[in-house]
Design an enzyme around this catalytic site. Structure first.
Site, PDB file in Angstrom:
ATOM      1  N   LYS C  65       0.958  -1.118   0.042  1.00  0.00           N
ATOM      2  CA  LYS C  65       0.017  -0.255  -0.136  1.00  0.00           C
ATOM      3  C   LYS C  65       0.879   1.240  -0.103  1.00  0.00           C
ATOM      4  CE  LYS C  65      -3.964   1.986   2.440  1.00  0.00           C
ATOM      5  NZ  LYS C  65      -4.671   2.007   3.951  1.00  0.00           N
ATOM      6  N   SER C 140      -9.673   1.726   2.650  1.00  0.00           N
ATOM      7  CA  SER C 140      -8.970   2.385   1.652  1.00  0.00           C
ATOM      8  C   SER C 140      -7.946   1.648   1.024  1.00  0.00           C
ATOM      9  CB  SER C 140      -8.221   3.669   2.513  1.00  0.00           C
ATOM     10  OG  SER C 140      -7.508   2.890   3.449  1.00  0.00           O
ATOM     11  N   SER C 164      -9.893  -0.287   7.043  1.00  0.00           N
ATOM     12  CA  SER C 164      -9.441  -0.079   5.754  1.00  0.00           C
ATOM     13  C   SER C 164      -8.577  -1.351   5.390  1.00  0.00           C
ATOM     14  CB  SER C 164      -8.512   1.005   5.770  1.00  0.00           C
ATOM     15  OG  SER C 164      -9.149   2.360   5.518  1.00  0.00           O
TER      16      SER C 164
END
Lengths: 459, 98, 465
Positions: C65, C140, C164
């Site tokens: 990420k 996210s 997330s």
């Protein structure tokens, strides 16, 4: 009424929240920095144990109550010298509260002592802050451990404000928490000054004085500000709550920022650092290991060695000085003589050799002036004072017969002065003594020479 | 709780977020709607409750006072938009800032 | 791989092939690090040929990420404000993977600064759900979830502040885990909300998630909130649920906006667990209704402070037209942050500002205490709590963009785990309307192994593997 906020850089080896060196003075810009003190994305602070210890030691020396539970908070504001956009500080749970500092027979209450991090520095090449088109940012100082000591508004004069700062410096140095050199920015004093009519109980509006870089500047800034406020009020005006800077070149304070633009710092608990527990047993250990503090030292010097107030003040300003004094006395020097030599000549000899030198003077082997020369020579060459005296043949002439001849000769060569003395002009003796000194190349035992002169002249 | 345009402007300035013309109303409306939901917190009786800043108890975690190498100056500056002689460069500071 | 059936280089080439095929459809990565990956794969193969230590992750391609700093690799938190930023340091979790010999495919897309539940708030482009590219992958950490779901990466790293990791795992049909707060070092994780953020894995199988967590977990001297406890994610993994008590919180099953298809799939999963030997117990989480409100004060408040450092001085983008410092700040932060980030910074700034701190921030912290106490009490009568991960399946791109609150509600079942610092796993449990549904397993603090064990038991019982 004057309250002080003093910031002291702690003498740790590494910064408050990262491993960068604290040895940044003179380093190229942005060379003692890492991702943590640069406030880069994703980095985290880890608090320096030694800094915590130094705050507790200082707080104990100031007779504070140590908080069992304490925490760090974020103080949020934007400024280019503050890389994260917040300063890690302490807000509602400082490490210590409610202490005191004695100034003679006056007691100044300490409100709180807390730990935080220093900011970086801004430079404005050539121009003044307000007119420069750009500023340069050096973050070497960013993240230096900083202790803030806040006093109640208990100080009453510029002298007291200065004495408070000087005394605090002594305490910081004694406990080893800070080198506390104002010129190097290791000790920064801000004074909150307000005046009120004599007898009034109400606090006046205060101004906060900044940019103070020496004890003298502190004294002058506070004195100026008290006078300015009195003038303002007596002229029917009012004092505005504001921050005022001290201008060294103009020797006056000037308005920097009005409190109408009061900052909203949005303090909240620092989520990256767990709360800190200062365990009572650990605090007790630190308390037990506290060194002698300046006040205690002064009391002891005065009592134990029967020194004058002046001597005590001079000897107690640096702990190294006091230590040299005590060791010199322990090595056999009379206290008053040791004090005089240390205060007057700032010797770099060790105590043994200094005691030896003082011994030579006290015994009359050399006179004071020779002593000073021997001291210089011994310091420069690293040889023992006794050795210097022998090698340079410096021993003073204390032989009565030998000195008697010189005295006879001087009287004979200066009949005028001799006559003056005989007719009652005491000063004439000084002129004759000077001749004796000259004739012996400075090596005469002057006390003996004076005795002999008087004796011969009166005969 | 509804936010006024002035409050939006004040908060945006505190946070140093520039607003486009017309955005004050937009944010006033949106933030007010979110706060309307958040205001349900008032229903909860928290008089005897301690606040939680950190849920996990980790104890005092301190670092030994040991220096470690810093970044070389060039690595410290490499991501900066503007540098000069080893410094970061910023535009003029005007003290009238709120 | 240890048996050398497939070399690390071959495995990497497989992944790169899938990436080439899938990326135009799903946009999971914001940037690839092919060169680094090739070098790492070659290095891994050298290790296999006896030239160094080999671990379970040696040679395994990972999607990272974009909020986890990788040394010298552009890391931007999905934000234009960090465009071009190459950290001169590495996040601890990534460093541990590097030390194990994992292969870094690149940085995955996410909502800007991890603020969002759909990856539509990315400062670059939205990521699409591999199961239906017209829909969001969740967020996210949508990029990592999508990359693993599409087979572009063997595993992914994400971060979870309010859900997330778990929510995009649910929406993409993969396993995602948020460990106990303090389990994995946050050093080098570009912070959203410091007291809530935690790093965790995306995988296709529960066992792999346990392996990844085993590799990245453990105390780190650079993170004072990381905890020094033994890390054992593996030894109890296969013990099943026989004799375990699983708590069913009514508040979570009757949550606002719960889709019937999701609820039905989760209830079937619960029955599967019961058949596998678990005892089901009702538990109560009475302050659930206040979780979202508390979360949307605490997280934005911390974020407003964490994001103050993006000022255009030391790194990142800066507005060049500004004439003075204040204008530089205002324009840099106007141009660099997207609307959701600005909204949350404003909300958080407001909640901390003079006169509102007690009413909002302090109040939310107290409600947080109550929510953590709810869980403590619930875990007195059960070993783990099971529920849906997300009340909804993947929704169409654009469906919730205009209504922040509707988007925030996506996190209603996950954010409690963050507020209470609990470990939580999301594991696929069938479908609703043809789209994946996630089953969430929450366990008490530090019982990360228990959450994985229950998830693994479900996986085994539902697949028969």
């Amino acid at each position: 009424m004057i309250g002080m906020e003093v910031h002291a850089q702690l003498s740790t080896r590494s910064k408050m929240f990262c491993g960068c060196t604290t040895d940044y003075i003179g380093a190229p810009p942005n060379s003692t920095v890492c991702e943590v003190c640069l406030g880069m994305p994703g980095v985290l602070p880890v608090a320096n144990a030694r800094a915590v210890e130094q705050v507790v030691r200082t707080a104990l020396a100031l007779e504070c109550e140590i908080s069992r539970h304490t925490k760090f908070d974020r103080k949020n504001y934007f400024y280019p010298d503050l890389p994260k956009g917040y300063q890690i500080s302490q807000y509602d749970m400082p490490m210590a509260r409610s202490g005191r500092l004695s100034l003679g027979d006056r007691e100044i209450r300490i409100t709180r002592v807390h730990l935080e991090e220093d900011t970086g520095r801004l430079l404005h090449a050539g121009d003044a802050l307000e007119t420069a088109s750009e500023s340069l940012v050096d973050l070497n100082r960013s993240g230096m451990p900083l202790m803030e000591i806040v006093s109640e508004p208990d100080l009453r004069s510029a002298e007291e404000a200065r004495d408070y700062a000087v005394e605090l410096r002594g305490i910081l140095r004694a406990v080893g928490a800070s080198e506390a050199d104002m010129e190097k920015g290791q000790l920064r004093a801000e004074a909150n000054v307000s005046v009120r009519p004599r007898g009034s109980q109400e606090l006046g509006v205060k101004t906060e004085l900044k940019n103070i870089n020496s004890f003298r500047a502190l004294y002058r800034a506070v004195a100026y500000e008290i006078e300015r406020q009195v003038r303002e009020l007596e002229g029917g005006g009012r004092v505005v709550q504001e921050t005022r800077g001290w201008s060294e070149s103009e020797q006056r304070t000037f308005s920097q920022r009005s409190k109408e633009f009061a900052q909203d710092y949005r303090y909240f608990p620092e989520p990256d650092l767990p709360p800190l527990e200062l365990r009572p047993d650990w605090v007790a250990q630190l308390r037990a290991s506290l060194p002698e503090l300046p006040g205690e030292l002064r009391g002891r010097l005065a009592e134990q060695y029967a020194l004058s107030k002046f001597d005590v003040e001079q000897l107690s300003q640096e702990s190294a000085t006091a230590r040299l004094f005590e060791q010199t006395v322990a090595a056999g020097a009379p206290p008053k003589q040791a004090a005089n030599w240390i205060i007057g000549n700032a010797p770099t000899l060790d105590a043994q050799r200094l005691a030896e030198l003082i011994g030579l003077v006290v015994a009359g082997t050399i006179n004071r002036e020779q002593g000073v020369r021997v001291l210089e020579e011994a310091q420069a060459s690293g040889r023992a004072p006794g050795e210097v005296v022998r090698e340079q043949g410096l021993a003073q002439v204390s032989d009565e017969a030998q000195l008697g001849l010189v005295v006879e000769q001087v009287i004979a060569e200066n009949p005028r002065a001799a006559a003056d003395f005989r007719s009652g002009k005491q000063q004439a003796l000084g002129a004759l003594l000077a001749r004796v000194k000259e004739a012996t190349g400075g090596s005469a035992n002057m006390r003996l020479a004076a005795q002999l002169l008087r004796h011969r002249l009166i005969q | 709780m509804t936010l006024t345009r002035d409050e939006v402007r004040h908060v945006a300035m505190l946070a140093r977020l520039g607003l486009e013309p017309g955005e004050e109303d937009f944010y006033a409306e949106q933030l007010s709607a979110i706060l309307a939901h958040i205001d349900r917190l008032r229903e909860v009786d928290t008089d005897a409750i301690e606040p939680t800043a950190q849920v996990v108890q980790v104890g005092s975690r301190l670092r030994e006072d040991l220096p470690e190498p810093s970044l070389p100056q060039e690595r410290a500056l490499t991501n900066a938009p503007e540098t000069k002689d080893g410094f970061f460069v910023v535009k003029a500071i005007q003290e009238s800032e709120p | 791989m240890k048996r050398r059936e497939l070399s690390a280089v071959e495995l990497l080439e497989d992944c790169l092939g899938v990436i080439e095929r899938e990326e135009p459809r799903i946009h999971a990565f914001v940037r690839l690090s092919e060169e680094l990956a090739r070098a790492q794969a070659e290095e891994a193969d050298r290790r296999f040929s006896g030239d160094g230590q080999v671990g379970p992750l040696t040679g395994i391609p990972v999607a990272i990420k974009d909020v986890l700093c990788v040394e010298n690799v552009e890391t931007t938190a999905g934000s234009q404000i960090l465009r071009g930023f190459r950290p001169p340091y590495e996040s601890t979790a990534v460093a541990r993977l590097r030390a194990q010999g994992a292969v870094f495919l690149g940085m995955t897309n996410c909502d800007e600064f991890a603020m969002g539940s759909s990856t539509e708030n990315s400062g670059y482009f939205p990521t699409r759900n591999p199961h239906d590219p017209s829909r969001v992958p969740g967020g996210s950490s949508g990029g990592s979830a999508a990359a693993v779901a599409a087979g572009e990466a063997v595993f992914g790293l994400g971060t979870d502040t309010g859900g997330s990791i778990r929510q995009p795992a649910a929406l993409c049909g993969v396993v995602g885990m948020k460990p106990t707060y303090g389990r994995v070092s946050r050093y080098g994780l570009i912070a959203f909300a410091s007291s809530l953020d935690q790093i965790g894995p995306f995988t296709r199988m529960v066992g792999d998630a346990a392996l990844v967590l085993q590799a990245i977990a453990g105390w780190d001297r650079r993170d004072a909130t990381s905890v020094d406890r033994p890390v054992d994610m593996l030894s109890s993994l296969e013990r099943g649920v026989e004799g375990l008590r699983l708590g069913l919180p009514r508040e979570y099953f009757e949550a606002e906006g719960m889709e019937p298809g999701v609820r039905a799939a989760v209830e079937r999963a619960v029955l599967t667990l019961e058949r596998a030997g678990a005892e089901l117990v009702d538990v109560r989480l009475p302050h659930t209704d206040y979780g979202l409100a508390a979360y949307y004060i605490i997280a934005p408040a911390e974020a407003s402070s964490n994001l103050a450092r993006f000022d255009g001085v030391r790194y990142g983008a800066r507005a060049e037209s500004a004439g003075n410092l204040l204008e530089t700040y205002l324009q840099t932060r106007r141009g660099g942050f997207g609307p959701e980030v600005r909204r949350r910074i404003m909300l958080g700034t407001y909640a901390l500002s003079a006169g509102y701190y007690d009413a909002y921030y302090l109040k939310a912290q107290k409600v947080r205490t109550l929510i953590a106490q709810d869980f403590e009490r619930a875990f007195e009568s059960c070993d783990a709590i099971v529920s849906a991960t997300s009340p909804v399946v993947a929704f169409p791109i654009g469906a919730k963009v205009a209504d922040p609150l509707a988007m925030y509600v996506c996190d209603v079942l996950t954010l409690g785990g963050n507020l209470a610092a609990l470990p939580g796993v999301s594991i696929p449990c069938g479908t609703s309307e043809g789209l994946p549904v996630g089953l969430q397993v929450l366990a008490p603090q530090w019982a990360d192994g228990m959450a994985l064990r229950v998830a693994r038991a479900y996986e085994a019982a539902s697949n028969g593997s």
